[in-house]
Design a protein around this motif. Structure first.
Motif, PDB file in Angstrom:
ATOM      1  N   GLY A 102       1.742  10.690  23.160  1.00  0.00           N
ATOM      2  CA  GLY A 102       2.002  10.796  24.589  1.00  0.00           C
ATOM      3  C   GLY A 102       3.307  10.111  24.949  1.00  0.00           C
ATOM      4  N   THR A 103       4.103  10.775  25.767  1.00  0.00           N
ATOM      5  CA  THR A 103       5.380  10.207  26.203  1.00  0.00           C
ATOM      6  C   THR A 103       5.398  10.040  27.716  1.00  0.00           C
ATOM      7  OG1 THR A 103       6.424  12.370  26.481  1.00  0.00           O
ATOM      8  CG2 THR A 103       6.643  11.334  24.331  1.00  0.00           C
ATOM      9  N   ASN A 104       6.243   9.141  28.161  1.00  0.00           N
ATOM     10  CA  ASN A 104       6.525   8.965  29.577  1.00  0.00           C
ATOM     11  C   ASN A 104       8.023   9.198  29.750  1.00  0.00           C
ATOM     12  OD1 ASN A 104       5.999   8.301  32.291  1.00  0.00           O
ATOM     13  ND2 ASN A 104       6.620   6.197  31.929  1.00  0.00           N
ATOM     14  N   PHE A 105       8.408  10.137  30.618  1.00  0.00           N
ATOM     15  CA  PHE A 105       9.820  10.443  30.829  1.00  0.00           C
ATOM     16  C   PHE A 105      10.486   9.343  31.651  1.00  0.00           C
ATOM     17  CE2 PHE A 105       8.387  15.136  30.864  1.00  0.00           C
ATOM     18  CZ  PHE A 105       8.346  15.164  29.483  1.00  0.00           C
ATOM     19  N   THR A 106      11.762   9.113  31.383  1.00  0.00           N
ATOM     20  CA  THR A 106      12.536   8.135  32.141  1.00  0.00           C
ATOM     21  C   THR A 106      12.712   8.592  33.585  1.00  0.00           C
ATOM     22  OG1 THR A 106      13.711   7.552  30.112  1.00  0.00           O
ATOM     23  CG2 THR A 106      14.706   6.852  32.183  1.00  0.00           C
ATOM     24  N   ASN A 107      12.941   9.895  33.782  1.00  0.00           N
ATOM     25  CA  ASN A 107      13.101  10.486  35.112  1.00  0.00           C
ATOM     26  C   ASN A 107      12.180  11.690  35.230  1.00  0.00           C
ATOM     27  OD1 ASN A 107      15.379   8.829  36.014  1.00  0.00           O
ATOM     28  ND2 ASN A 107      16.494   9.879  34.389  1.00  0.00           N
TER      29      ASN A 107
END
Length: 152
Positions: A102-107
């Motif tokens: 799982g990733t979290n985008f910077t923007n």
């Protein structure tokens, strides 16, 4: 795949999501540049599973360290390449060598650039310019681990 959805909803990672994710698959996969602890930078073929304005999960052939910085190269439905920066938030073992990450985008991203028909809940999508990638990529696979991931 259904068992993955059920376990993801019940698992310790479900509380990390801030936005609703919708199914998002790219049959040929996508490219991820991963900045590993210790300074090593590697490029991997990944297989996206779902997408939201602020994150994505994907299948990968090995464990990925949390808090690692990454760049995801995703194709829009207009056949442009967008470079999306993010952080690895979690990684869980699925089966054999396959892991879900799982990733979290910077923007936040504009969901409408990647998905042609959005659910009603995404109708107020934010608009964001995409960073074009003016290069081509040829992916040739001779690694058995990655072939197993592709087959999965």
């Amino acid at each position: 795949m259904a068992h993955m959805e059920d376990s993801a909803k019940e698992g310790r990672f479900a509380d990390l999501r801030s936005d609703e994710r919708i199914p998002f698959e790219l049959p040929s996969g996508a490219v991820m540049k991963l900045y590993q602890p210790g300074g090593t930078v590697v490029t991997h073929l990944i297989h996206p599973r779902n997408l939201s304005r602020m994150g994505m999960s994907f299948l990968h052939g090995s464990y990925v360290h949390t808090n690692s910085r990454c760049e995801l190269y995703l194709r829009t439905f207009k056949n442009q390449t967008a470079v999306i920066e993010g952080i690895i938030m979690w990684c869980r073992h699925v089966h054999g060598r396959v892991h879900e990450v799982g990733t979290n985008f910077t923007n936040p991203i504009a969901m409408s650039a990647f998905v042609k028909s959005l659910p009603e809940s995404h109708a107020t999508d934010l608009r964001q310019a995409l960073s074009p990638l003016n290069q081509r990529l040829l992916y040739v696979e001779d690694c058995g681990d990655d072939r197993e991931l592709l087959a999965f």
